[in-house]
Design a protein around this motif. Structure first.
Motif, PDB file in Angstrom:
ATOM      1  N   LYS A 470      -7.647 -48.561 -10.160  1.00  0.00           N
ATOM      2  CA  LYS A 470      -7.645 -47.268  -9.474  1.00  0.00           C
ATOM      3  C   LYS A 470      -8.062 -46.079 -10.342  1.00  0.00           C
ATOM      4  CE  LYS A 470      -4.178 -48.632  -6.056  1.00  0.00           C
ATOM      5  NZ  LYS A 470      -2.767 -48.505  -5.636  1.00  0.00           N
ATOM      6  N   PRO A 471      -7.657 -46.015 -11.630  1.00  0.00           N
ATOM      7  CA  PRO A 471      -8.081 -44.862 -12.441  1.00  0.00           C
ATOM      8  C   PRO A 471      -9.593 -44.657 -12.486  1.00  0.00           C
ATOM      9  CG  PRO A 471      -6.327 -46.056 -13.559  1.00  0.00           C
ATOM     10  CD  PRO A 471      -6.695 -46.868 -12.362  1.00  0.00           C
ATOM     11  N   PHE A 472     -10.366 -45.723 -12.353  1.00  0.00           N
ATOM     12  CA  PHE A 472     -11.828 -45.590 -12.381  1.00  0.00           C
ATOM     13  C   PHE A 472     -12.332 -44.911 -11.092  1.00  0.00           C
ATOM     14  CE2 PHE A 472     -10.848 -49.261 -15.070  1.00  0.00           C
ATOM     15  CZ  PHE A 472     -11.388 -48.819 -16.266  1.00  0.00           C
ATOM     16  N   VAL A 473     -11.648 -45.197  -9.976  1.00  0.00           N
ATOM     17  CA  VAL A 473     -12.010 -44.551  -8.709  1.00  0.00           C
ATOM     18  C   VAL A 473     -11.719 -43.057  -8.805  1.00  0.00           C
ATOM     19  CG1 VAL A 473     -11.570 -44.467  -6.219  1.00  0.00           C
ATOM     20  CG2 VAL A 473     -11.542 -46.666  -7.427  1.00  0.00           C
ATOM     21  N   ALA A 477     -14.112 -39.697  -8.803  1.00  0.00           N
ATOM     22  CA  ALA A 477     -13.861 -38.563  -7.902  1.00  0.00           C
ATOM     23  C   ALA A 477     -13.956 -37.234  -8.652  1.00  0.00           C
ATOM     24  CB  ALA A 477     -12.484 -38.703  -7.262  1.00  0.00           C
ATOM     25  N   LEU A 478     -13.392 -37.190  -9.878  1.00  0.00           N
ATOM     26  CA  LEU A 478     -13.450 -35.962 -10.687  1.00  0.00           C
ATOM     27  C   LEU A 478     -14.889 -35.615 -11.052  1.00  0.00           C
ATOM     28  CD1 LEU A 478     -10.412 -36.587 -13.084  1.00  0.00           C
ATOM     29  CD2 LEU A 478     -10.537 -34.935 -11.212  1.00  0.00           C
ATOM     30  N   GLU A 479     -15.729 -36.649 -11.228  1.00  0.00           N
ATOM     31  CA  GLU A 479     -17.144 -36.408 -11.518  1.00  0.00           C
ATOM     32  C   GLU A 479     -17.910 -35.916 -10.290  1.00  0.00           C
ATOM     33  OE1 GLU A 479     -19.009 -39.825 -13.190  1.00  0.00           O
ATOM     34  OE2 GLU A 479     -18.198 -39.484 -15.190  1.00  0.00           O
ATOM     35  N   ASN A 480     -17.300 -36.089  -9.112  1.00  0.00           N
ATOM     36  CA  ASN A 480     -17.988 -35.716  -7.866  1.00  0.00           C
ATOM     37  C   ASN A 480     -17.297 -34.557  -7.138  1.00  0.00           C
ATOM     38  OD1 ASN A 480     -20.306 -37.809  -6.991  1.00  0.00           O
ATOM     39  ND2 ASN A 480     -18.743 -38.874  -8.219  1.00  0.00           N
ATOM     40  N   PRO A 516      -0.555 -35.356   3.472  1.00  0.00           N
ATOM     41  CA  PRO A 516      -1.443 -34.758   2.461  1.00  0.00           C
ATOM     42  C   PRO A 516      -0.758 -34.687   1.095  1.00  0.00           C
ATOM     43  CG  PRO A 516      -1.462 -33.486   4.478  1.00  0.00           C
ATOM     44  CD  PRO A 516      -0.347 -34.461   4.611  1.00  0.00           C
ATOM     45  N   SER A 517      -1.436 -35.219   0.074  1.00  0.00           N
ATOM     46  CA  SER A 517      -0.896 -35.212  -1.304  1.00  0.00           C
ATOM     47  C   SER A 517      -2.043 -34.923  -2.260  1.00  0.00           C
ATOM     48  CB  SER A 517      -0.273 -36.572  -1.651  1.00  0.00           C
ATOM     49  OG  SER A 517       0.738 -36.932  -0.739  1.00  0.00           O
ATOM     50  N   THR A 518      -1.696 -34.417  -3.429  1.00  0.00           N
ATOM     51  CA  THR A 518      -2.735 -34.071  -4.408  1.00  0.00           C
ATOM     52  C   THR A 518      -3.332 -35.336  -5.030  1.00  0.00           C
ATOM     53  OG1 THR A 518      -1.169 -33.920  -6.237  1.00  0.00           O
ATOM     54  CG2 THR A 518      -1.598 -31.900  -4.974  1.00  0.00           C
ATOM     55  N   LEU A 519      -4.533 -35.194  -5.552  1.00  0.00           N
ATOM     56  CA  LEU A 519      -5.215 -36.307  -6.220  1.00  0.00           C
ATOM     57  C   LEU A 519      -4.347 -36.851  -7.362  1.00  0.00           C
ATOM     58  CD1 LEU A 519      -8.256 -37.624  -6.445  1.00  0.00           C
ATOM     59  CD2 LEU A 519      -8.325 -36.249  -8.513  1.00  0.00           C
ATOM     60  N   ARG A 520      -3.730 -35.923  -8.097  1.00  0.00           N
ATOM     61  CA  ARG A 520      -2.894 -36.331  -9.228  1.00  0.00           C
ATOM     62  C   ARG A 520      -1.739 -37.193  -8.749  1.00  0.00           C
ATOM     63  NH1 ARG A 520      -0.696 -32.796 -14.299  1.00  0.00           N
ATOM     64  NH2 ARG A 520       0.858 -34.301 -15.013  1.00  0.00           N
ATOM     65  N   THR A 521      -1.118 -36.809  -7.633  1.00  0.00           N
ATOM     66  CA  THR A 521       0.007 -37.593  -7.103  1.00  0.00           C
ATOM     67  C   THR A 521      -0.456 -38.986  -6.689  1.00  0.00           C
ATOM     68  OG1 THR A 521       1.077 -35.575  -6.295  1.00  0.00           O
ATOM     69  CG2 THR A 521       1.799 -37.658  -5.324  1.00  0.00           C
ATOM     70  N   GLY A 522      -1.645 -39.051  -6.073  1.00  0.00           N
ATOM     71  CA  GLY A 522      -2.178 -40.339  -5.647  1.00  0.00           C
ATOM     72  C   GLY A 522      -2.362 -41.296  -6.812  1.00  0.00           C
ATOM     73  N   VAL A 532      -8.341 -45.439  -1.154  1.00  0.00           N
ATOM     74  CA  VAL A 532      -9.404 -45.894  -0.251  1.00  0.00           C
ATOM     75  C   VAL A 532     -10.140 -44.692   0.350  1.00  0.00           C
ATOM     76  CG1 VAL A 532      -9.918 -47.140   1.888  1.00  0.00           C
ATOM     77  CG2 VAL A 532      -8.234 -48.069   0.279  1.00  0.00           C
ATOM     78  N   ARG A 533      -9.402 -43.640   0.709  1.00  0.00           N
ATOM     79  CA  ARG A 533     -10.055 -42.455   1.278  1.00  0.00           C
ATOM     80  C   ARG A 533     -10.968 -41.787   0.249  1.00  0.00           C
ATOM     81  NH1 ARG A 533      -5.523 -42.209   4.864  1.00  0.00           N
ATOM     82  NH2 ARG A 533      -6.315 -41.972   7.008  1.00  0.00           N
ATOM     83  N   VAL A 534     -10.519 -41.743  -1.012  1.00  0.00           N
ATOM     84  CA  VAL A 534     -11.375 -41.192  -2.081  1.00  0.00           C
ATOM     85  C   VAL A 534     -12.644 -42.030  -2.204  1.00  0.00           C
ATOM     86  CG1 VAL A 534     -11.580 -40.829  -4.564  1.00  0.00           C
ATOM     87  CG2 VAL A 534      -9.500 -40.126  -3.380  1.00  0.00           C
ATOM     88  N   ALA A 535     -12.488 -43.352  -2.156  1.00  0.00           N
ATOM     89  CA  ALA A 535     -13.634 -44.258  -2.271  1.00  0.00           C
ATOM     90  C   ALA A 535     -14.611 -44.057  -1.126  1.00  0.00           C
ATOM     91  CB  ALA A 535     -13.148 -45.708  -2.305  1.00  0.00           C
TER      92      ALA A 535
END
Length: 592
Positions: A470-473, A477-480, A516-522, A532-535
């Protein structure tokens, strides 16, 4: 007849007699010459080519060392280290000359005096029913070892003699001695004097004392019979014969001889501390080198291999993996004994296949007596001990439920006469320790026991990384355009995966949803639905492209479930990919 006629007649008869004797002698010499010529002609026809000895390089062991220089492994068909003639000390050369061929630097390949002496002695030995002795020179032994077989026939001896003459003409005495001392078998799997010196005394040849060199020189005649580890008295007797020859040949004085005779054989087997702990690491090195350089270069080329392995890390990694697997296994209870050998008095030999690495300190044992709060055991070393009830609490069973008399189990010594019950973990695992800035693999353990399974779970086992992916996903996301505070919906979802494939309904662990939750929490909470939603938003093609760039996967299936780590990779690849988080995004290649 007149007196003058009588004298003439006598002279005539004498001349005829001498003439006949001369003809007989000349005929004998002619027959001998023809016989020798025919023998040489017959046996010279199919002689092997000896000229390759000019540039011959014997197969030499490839040795593997840790980062601090510690020896950890050896790859060889024959355990050998090559030493040039110039580096061989005089006491070693003198010892072998005295033991094998004192006239080596004088004869032309065959020692006529030695042959004559052997014929006389063998005649006496034959009459007394004693063992016959040989008269082979060092040159003849080189011919036999390199070019001929070990068959004991006159044909081979004739060929050996012819080759000895030819080798002497083609090679210098120093080269012949160099070949001999590096080729001979000296027992304990050691070929050549350098390997034997390490095997018996754990020292290089330039540090051998005279009595040690004499012992090595005593071995070529019968390495097994004179093995000092097994037959010390016989080996010492043979060594003393070599010392006596050294004195007779004036290499040592009478005082030195008497002093050396008093010395006992002091052996010091080579200590290799990390062999067992590094089996998985060194086997991976072997596979890599075999692919890069080929079999011959690896096993015969005398490679010196320096690895980044850290011995301290390696020992601790082995210990940590074993302890972790044991604790996990104990939580799942006792599975049963290894076997039962109640009526087998020779049970030690029947369970030899169960022995594990010495580094584990486990022993195979037999239950010989049972009481309510302890059992008596006999180990494979015939040591008697006890297992107390408090050490088996993890089994949640009594001794009567666990064992029967004659059961075979694993045990480990706690203190004198006190042992604890052990069980081989059913689950297995691996550990990789890597420098994230250089890719140097400092430690690698591929399983609980190399003796039981050589399969390396760090480099050969393809497993699903699961949430470790998951950290790679999230990094993608941070790059995009995402930030740690970007809100992502954590709610149920259903996805189509393609024609003829079932609908995919991912869920969080615990089957709960948090809105709804922050990216960091996810990332922190490892939320499946948010990942999956980030992907979905980033795009499957970008995820697959990233996994290939980081060498996590080669050709993964194009499914969104890949974002939850459903594709397979190895622990070594995953560890390498994780290093990019530490070193600022730089891709590294594992170095072993």
């Amino acid at each position: 007849l007149p007196k003058e006629c009588q004298i003439y007649l006598i002279k005539f008869r004498m001349f005829g007699f001498i003439k006949k004797i001369s003809i007989v002698i000349l005929s004998a010499f002619l027959v001998l010459f023809v016989t020798i010529f025919l023998i040489l002609w017959v046996f010279s026809n199919d002689l092997p080519n000896y000229k390759f000895l000019l540039n011959y390089e014997p197969p030499v062991s490839s040795r593997v060392h840790a980062g601090d220089g510690q020896f950890i492994a050896e790859f060889a068909l024959q355990k050998r280290l090559f030493v040039p003639f110039e580096a061989i000390p005089k006491n070693v050369i003198n010892s072998f000359l005295s033991a094998e061929d004192k006239n080596f630097f004088k004869h032309p390949g065959i020692d006529a005096k030695g042959v004559t002496r052997a014929i006389i002695n063998n005649f006496k030995n034959y009459l007394k029913s004693k063992r016959l002795e040989g008269a082979s020179t060092i040159t003849q032994q080189v011919a036999k070892n390199f070019l001929l077989s070990n068959e004991i026939t006159f044909k081979r001896k004739f060929k050996e003699a012819i080759l000895a003459f030819r080798i002497e003409r083609a090679l210098s005495k120093e080269r012949i001695m160099e070949l001999y001392l590096n080729q001979i078998y000296l027992g304990q799997g050691a070929y050549g004097i350098a390997a034997a010196s390490l095997e018996y005394f754990d020292k290089p040849i330039n540090k051998l004392e005279y009595e040690e060199a004499a012992l090595l020189a005593a071995l070529p005649k019968a390495p097994s019979r004179y093995n000092p580890f097994k037959f010390k008295k016989i080996a010492k007797k043979r060594r003393n014969i070599v010392l006596k020859n050294l004195y007779k040949n004036q290499y040592i004085s009478i005082d030195q001889y008497n002093e050396l005779l008093k010395k006992d054989i002091n052996l010091k087997p080579r200590e290799v501390k990390l062999i067992e702990e590094t089996n998985y690491y060194s086997e991976e090195i072997r596979r890599i080198l075999n692919d890069q350089y080929g079999y011959d270069k690896l096993y015969k080329g005398g490679l010196s291999i320096r690895t980044p392995l850290d011995p301290t890390y390696q020992v601790q990694a082995v210990k940590a993996l074993r302890e972790g697997l044991e604790l996990y296994d104990r939580r799942h209870g006792w599975r049963g004994v290894l076997a039962n050998r109640k009526d087998d008095l020779n049970w030690f030999s029947s369970v030899s296949n169960l022995k594990l690495e010495e580094s584990l300190n486990w022993k195979v044992a037999k239950v010989i007596k049972m009481e309510e709060f302890f059992v008596d055991i006999e180990t494979e070393d015939k040591e008697i001990g006890k297992i107390n009830f408090e050490t088996i609490n993890w089994t949640k069973k009594s001794f009567k439920e666990l064992f029967k008399l004659g059961d075979i189990i694993y045990v480990k010594k706690i203190k004198k006469n006190k042992w604890e019950l052990k069980q081989l973990p059913k689950a297995n695992g691996a550990i990789v320790v890597m420098d994230p800035f250089t890719g140097r693999v400092l430690s690698l353990v591929g399983g609980f026991s190399y003796n039981l399974s050589e399969f390396n779970r760090a480099t050969q086992a393809f497993r699903q990384p699961g949430s470790a992916f998951k950290p790679f996903v999230y990094a993608l996301a941070l790059e995009n355009g995402y930030t740690p505070s970007t809100l992502i919906l954590d709610a149920p979802m259903v996805m189509e995966q393609g024609i003829d494939l079932k609908l995919w309904k991912p869920e969080n662990y615990g089957k709960k949803f948090y809105g709804p939750s922050t990216l960091r929490t996810g990332l922190e909470k490892s939320r499946n639905l948010m990942t999956v939603r980030v992907a979905l938003d980033v795009g499957l093609s970008k995820i697959i492209s990233m996994t290939k760039k980081l060498n996590i996967y080669n050709n993964p299936e194009e499914l969104f479930s890949i974002s939850l780590g459903t594709a397979e990779t190895t622990l070594l690849k995953l560890t390498s990919a994780y290093s990019t988080f530490v070193n600022g995004g730089k891709k590294i290649i594992p170095i072993m």
